[in-house]
Enzyme design. Sequence first.
Site, PDB file in Angstrom:
ATOM      1  N   LYS A 211     -11.469  28.415  51.260  1.00 50.05           N
ATOM      2  CA  LYS A 211     -11.497  28.283  52.720  1.00 50.05           C
ATOM      3  C   LYS A 211     -12.553  29.184  53.342  1.00 50.05           C
ATOM      4  CE  LYS A 211     -10.692  27.602  56.983  1.00 50.05           C
ATOM      5  NZ  LYS A 211     -11.094  26.362  57.658  1.00 50.05           N
ATOM      6  N   CYS A 265     -13.862  30.128  63.814  1.00 48.19           N
ATOM      7  CA  CYS A 265     -13.919  30.085  62.343  1.00 48.19           C
ATOM      8  C   CYS A 265     -15.102  30.868  61.815  1.00 48.19           C
ATOM      9  CB  CYS A 265     -14.070  28.643  61.875  1.00 48.19           C
ATOM     10  SG  CYS A 265     -12.879  27.539  62.518  1.00 48.19           S
TER      11      CYS A 265
END
Length: 432
Positions: A211, A265
């Site tokens: 991720k 993010c």
Amino acid sequence: MGKKIVVVGMGYVGIPVAVAFAKKGFEVVGINRSRPKVDMINNGECPIKGKEPKLQELLKKLVSEKKLSATQDFSVCKDARAILIAVQTPFNKEKMEPEYSPLESAVSDVGKNLSKGSLVIIESTIAPTTMDKVVRPILENMSGMVAGKDFYLANCPERVMPGRLLQNIREYDRVVGGINEESAQMAVELYKHIVEGELFPTDSLTAEIVKTAENAYRDVQIAFANEIALICEKLGVNTYEVRGFVNKCPFRDMHIPGSGVGGHCLPKDSWLLAYGVKNELSPKIIALAREINESMPHHMVELTEKALQEGGIKIGEAIISVLGLAYLEDSDDTRNSPALPIVKELMGKATKIRLHDPFVKEFEGLDVLHNIEDAIKGSDCIVLVTAHTEYKNLNLERIKELMRTSIMVDGRNVFERDVCNRKGFIYRGIGK
Ligand code: SAJ
């Protein structure tokens, strides 16, 4: 186990995943700290206000059908088939460490109310080793049970994107990390109900690295594009033309240079990845990429000063219109937006700064204009930070009429230099 699923954290990740499971017939309970958000959801109102197709209508329908509800009370975790945790995991740049208190308190409250045989899944983005060093110990200590044996523990990093929250959950492939194989398998079985994409079981640490690496990868790509842009500025070549030709070459995918890299993010996931190997290794490329991307807002101010100089305007006497406060085009999301450092630096230099954004309601307590002509009238310089569609349709003749001095600093390649020059603008642009 029954059909009850608990989702902790009613945000950009928690709400769509709660709706996705409720839509498939599970009895879903969302837990949130803030009472107002809990009340909003129980009244059938979706707290996410951006353009999210179907989310609001689905949430309202599922709440009315009693398939979805919200609460602040963690005791609903008892005898839940699965408990998903999707709370925020910001990164503290001063201390260079993750801010895990929301995660730790959620995990601890779940642990206190955990039943035998339940499956706990972390969807939040976490630094590598967090499952083993933070999540698992808290769950075991608070529940008095053994992870992987008495209850199951997995992490399935989210891949949501504002504007496509429900669609991504349905369509994207997902990596499913388990602290043991049985946990990963249990999580795969569960996600099969809502994910049409492929589900790839692996171990928790691999899933944590995947991720953070997939976002660090994108951040490095963007930093490369920004570095090429700075080179092209020095050599007087249009970097967007260079990019077009570079990408004609197979296996090239040069990204787009711009005024900076914002969002919830990219600015933090590289630091989470590096944190996973702190004291062992200091990754160079991802840290340098962050440095380059974080320097682009300052570069926008440099371009602005040069353009004002060319127009004979002292920056201390200039009226500057900043167009675009959101971090992404046609979004209202301002998290880590490059507009913030740009506005802060300009406020220290120029007499008057006007802020405009078609979607953003409030910005650091400053006034935000929503009528573009009010934002431009009488100003000396436009600093374009975000490529909102509204800006792409602006009429340059009209803008020139409204402005006191016609100066354009283009952070997102919205305008062409020679068109602006022909119409009497002094033009500066990232990468041009
Ligand atoms: N940006 C550039 N140049 C580019 C691409 C983006 O400057 O070539 C800037 C954008 O203006 C923005 C920031 O970077 O300020 C982030 O843009 P983004 O497109 O990456 O949007 P995000 O932050 O919503 O990223 C999400 C991420 N999804 C998840 O973490 C689940 C990312 O992994 C996705 O790749 C990305 O969406 C996407 O593909 O749109």
